[in-house]
Design an enzyme around this catalytic site. Structure first.
Site, short mmCIF file in Angstrom:
data_model
loop_
_atom_site.label_atom_id
_atom_site.label_comp_id
_atom_site.label_asym_id
_atom_site.label_seq_id
_atom_site.Cartn_x
_atom_site.Cartn_y
_atom_site.Cartn_z
CB CYS A 78 13.67 9.03 8.05
SG CYS A 78 14.67 7.89 7.06
CE LYS B 158 -1.57 2.72 2.97
NZ LYS B 158 -1.31 3.94 2.18
CD GLU C 36 13.68 0.88 9.20
OE1 GLU C 36 14.27 1.96 9.40
OE2 GLU C 36 14.19 -0.21 9.48
CD GLU D 242 10.46 12.84 11.17
OE1 GLU D 242 9.28 12.46 11.27
OE2 GLU D 242 11.35 12.15 10.65
P1 NAD Z 1 2.60 8.59 7.67
O1 NAD Z 1 2.85 7.81 8.91
O2 NAD Z 1 1.55 9.63 7.70
O3 NAD Z 1 2.20 7.60 6.48
C1 NAD Z 1 3.04 6.56 6.04
C2 NAD Z 1 2.20 5.50 5.33
O4 NAD Z 1 1.36 4.88 6.28
C3 NAD Z 1 1.27 6.05 4.24
O5 NAD Z 1 1.17 5.10 3.22
C4 NAD Z 1 -0.04 6.18 4.98
O6 NAD Z 1 -1.17 6.13 4.12
C5 NAD Z 1 0.00 4.96 5.88
N1 NAD Z 1 -0.76 5.02 7.12
C6 NAD Z 1 -0.93 6.07 7.97
N2 NAD Z 1 -1.69 5.70 9.00
C7 NAD Z 1 -2.01 4.40 8.82
C8 NAD Z 1 -2.77 3.46 9.55
N3 NAD Z 1 -3.41 3.77 10.68
N4 NAD Z 1 -2.87 2.20 9.08
C9 NAD Z 1 -2.25 1.84 7.93
N5 NAD Z 1 -1.54 2.70 7.17
C10 NAD Z 1 -1.42 3.96 7.62
O7 NAD Z 1 4.01 9.18 7.23
P2 NAD Z 1 4.34 10.11 5.98
O8 NAD Z 1 3.97 11.51 6.28
O9 NAD Z 1 3.81 9.48 4.74
O10 NAD Z 1 5.93 9.96 5.92
C11 NAD Z 1 6.82 10.72 6.66
C12 NAD Z 1 7.33 9.95 7.87
O11 NAD Z 1 7.98 8.76 7.45
C13 NAD Z 1 8.36 10.73 8.65
O12 NAD Z 1 8.09 10.60 10.01
C14 NAD Z 1 9.67 10.04 8.31
O13 NAD Z 1 10.68 10.16 9.26
C15 NAD Z 1 9.22 8.63 8.17
N6 NAD Z 1 10.21 7.87 7.40
C16 NAD Z 1 11.00 6.97 8.05
C17 NAD Z 1 11.98 6.27 7.36
C18 NAD Z 1 12.88 5.29 8.04
O14 NAD Z 1 13.52 4.50 7.35
N7 NAD Z 1 12.97 5.28 9.34
C19 NAD Z 1 12.14 6.50 5.99
C20 NAD Z 1 11.34 7.44 5.38
C21 NAD Z 1 10.35 8.11 6.08
#
Ligand code: NAD
Length: 489
Positions: free
Chosen positions: A296, A188, A262, A395
């Site tokens: 990240c 997804k 992650e 963040e």
């Molecule tokens: P987000 O958590 O809002 O969404 C990430 C994904 O999860 C999206 O596909 C979203 O639709 C889905 N999602 C959100 N809530 C959900 C739920 N309850 N159930 C199932 N799916 C759900 O994050 P974002 O804004 O898309 O991305 C930015 C974040 O990602 C930042 O915090 C960044 O640090 C983190 N990130 C971490 C890494 C790592 O390797 N540690 C890498 C890249 C990004």
């Protein structure tokens, strides 16, 4: 800004109007549409179906069938590995499109995506080879001499949920490792950036992997939430925000669904008194705000010794001023726009908070005047930042860097460790072993001495609230196995 790739990104997706389920491009059961918006032109670049819960049921059933009865988990590791090598070749052949997709959806400079997108074929190659060398059945002996076989078996159907900032690479970390282990996957992608997952699906289809082994359904949070609760899912592999990660962990606990996380970061760069700025800035300047700070592991907190605080700040600000902000498709652009309107709002909110809490705004803070459209924001630097301030704790996920002064090494380490995060970090010094000793005291999943290195063949992941488990390297394969111990009585 004239480059037409912000209107036509030259990404050729075969069936953007369909979902990839059970090896076929199928219509969604609903009529919802996801629009991919260019962060530069603010125009719609492409439309995709917004998958429904009924679509998810269909995809989980297809992945379940492929896992429970299909050939994929039962193939030899050699056969699976060869199939992944084929996927790698096909991805490699589509490199320009993969880089374009990243740039047009996220606004990441093409100079970066051109080489960073290479990690996608590299991941399939790496896990394709690794699985062929992995011992999946190990013989041991009990104390009484009895034979035991410890078997690594694929964990099952994996829900791979990814964010929008590096949509291609973050997906490939999960999919290459999961498929290598013999799992099947329901992916997804983020609703804002689904292009990459479609390109990966096309390559997987062309490589001839069996139907149902890989499925792609772009959707938002609600349908994602349905997926993580689905009884047909054995493991959730999630990359995204810490807030969503905690929620998913709580849901997964109900069925003890296996998980890997992650999550967010607030990484510190510690410049020791002897740091050579010529060396430090080679990585600190680009990696304190990579992809407009939407990475990240960005080094968003710069810890400087009191004796050199002004010198380092002045030099850093001068270097940041030299970054060209503009069209991410132009080769010399160092910083594009933020990825989406809500990101702009979020980052502006944090800049206002930094000022309100008493940090000194040294650079940026507003929107660059030269652009009449696009989600652009100036690179922003704060000094006099205290570790208790919101901008030092949370963040931001934008090009906002906090300078924090320290008194001695103990103070630097304490300040580096003063957030709930622990993803990455850097230590700059002319004495590499001293840098190593400081790195050992930083509570984060990785630290680079005199640079910023992320290597797909090495483990990457978070301490504390930055995650659980590791991706990349041998360690990135293990979470897709269950161990089965078979005793011969
Ligand atoms: P987000 O958590 O809002 O969404 C990430 C994904 O999860 C999206 O596909 C979203 O639709 C889905 N999602 C959100 N809530 C959900 C739920 N309850 N159930 C199932 N799916 C759900 O994050 P974002 O804004 O898309 O991305 C930015 C974040 O990602 C930042 O915090 C960044 O640090 C983190 N990130 C971490 C890494 C790592 O390797 N540690 C890498 C890249 C990004």
């Amino acid at each position: 800004m004239t480059d037409s790739r912000n209107l036509d990104p030259q990404v050729h997706i075969k069936s953007p109007g369909a979902l990839f389920v059970g090896g076929q491009w199928v219509k969604s059961s609903g009529g919802g549409v996801l629009e991919v918006i260019s962060p530069v032109s603010e125009q719609v670049l492409m439309r995709f179906p917004d998958a429904t819960t009924a679509d998810m049921d269909r995809a989980v059933a297809a992945a379940r069938e492929a896992f429970d009865h299909g050939p994929w988990p039962r193939m030899s590791a050699q056969e699976r590995g060869q199939a992944l090598l084929k996927v790698s070749e096909l991805l490699l052949a589509r490199m320009p499109e993969l880089a374009n997709a990243w740039t047009c959806q996220v606004g990441a400079p093409i100079g970066l995506t051109k080489y960073a997108a290479m990690q996608a074929p590299q991941l399939f190659e790496y896990y394709g080879k690794l699985i062929q060398q992995t011992t999946l059945v190990e013989e041991r002996r009990r104390d009484n001499g009895g034979l035991v076989r410890v078997c690594k078996e694929p964990v099952g159907v994996v829900a791979a949920i990814t964010p929008w900032n590096a949509p291609l690479v973050l997906l490939c970390y999960k999919v290459a490792a999961a498929l290598a282990a013999g799992c099947t996957v329901v992916a997804k992608p983020s609703p804002e950036t689904p292009m990459d997952a479609y390109l990966v699906a096309e390559c997987i289809e062309a490589a001839g992997l069996p139907p149902g082994v890989f499925n792609v359904l772009p959707a938002g949070r609600e349908v994602g939430d349905y997926l993580i609760r689905h009884p047909g899912i054995d493991k959730i592999s999630f990359t995204g925000s810490t807030a969503a990660g905690k929620h998913i962990a709580a849901v997964a606990a109900q069925r003890l669904t296996r998980t890997s996380f992650e999550l967010g970061g607030k990484s510190a760069a510690i410049l020791l008194e002897d740091a050579d700025l010529g060396v430090a800035f080679k990585s600190l300047v680009p990696y304190s705000m990579p992809i407009t700070g939407q990475v990240c592991f960005s080094l968003t907190r710069v810890l400087v010794p009191r004796s050199r605080q002004q010198e380092i700040l002045d030099a850093y600000v001068a270097a940041i001023r030299g970054i060209k902000i503009g069209d991410p498709f132009e080769a010399d652009t160092g910083m594009g726009p933020l990825a989406m309107a809500r990101q702009l709002e979020r980052v502006q909110g944090y800049i206002a908070k930094g000022q309100a809490e008493g940090a000194t705004l040294v650079l940026g803070g507003g929107r660059p005047k030269q652009f009449s459209k696009g989600f652009f924001i100036e690179p922003t630097v704060f000094s006099d930042v205290e570790t208790t301030m919101t901008i030092a704790q949370e963040e931001i996920f934008g090009p906002v860097v906090s300078f924090i002064t320290y008194d001695d090494v103990d103070d630097a380490v304490r300040k580096a460790n003063s957030t709930v995060y622990g993803l990455h970090g850097a230590v700059y010094t002319q004495d590499a072993e001293r840098g190593y000793a400081v790195a050992r005291r930083v509570r984060s999943g990785s630290v680079t001495v005199n640079g910023l290195v992320v290597d797909i063949k090495m483990p990457f992941g978070g301490f504390k609230q930055s995650g659980q488990g590791r991706e990349g390297g041998i360690e990135g394969l293990d979470p897709y196995f269950e161990l089965k111990t078979i005793h011969f009585a």
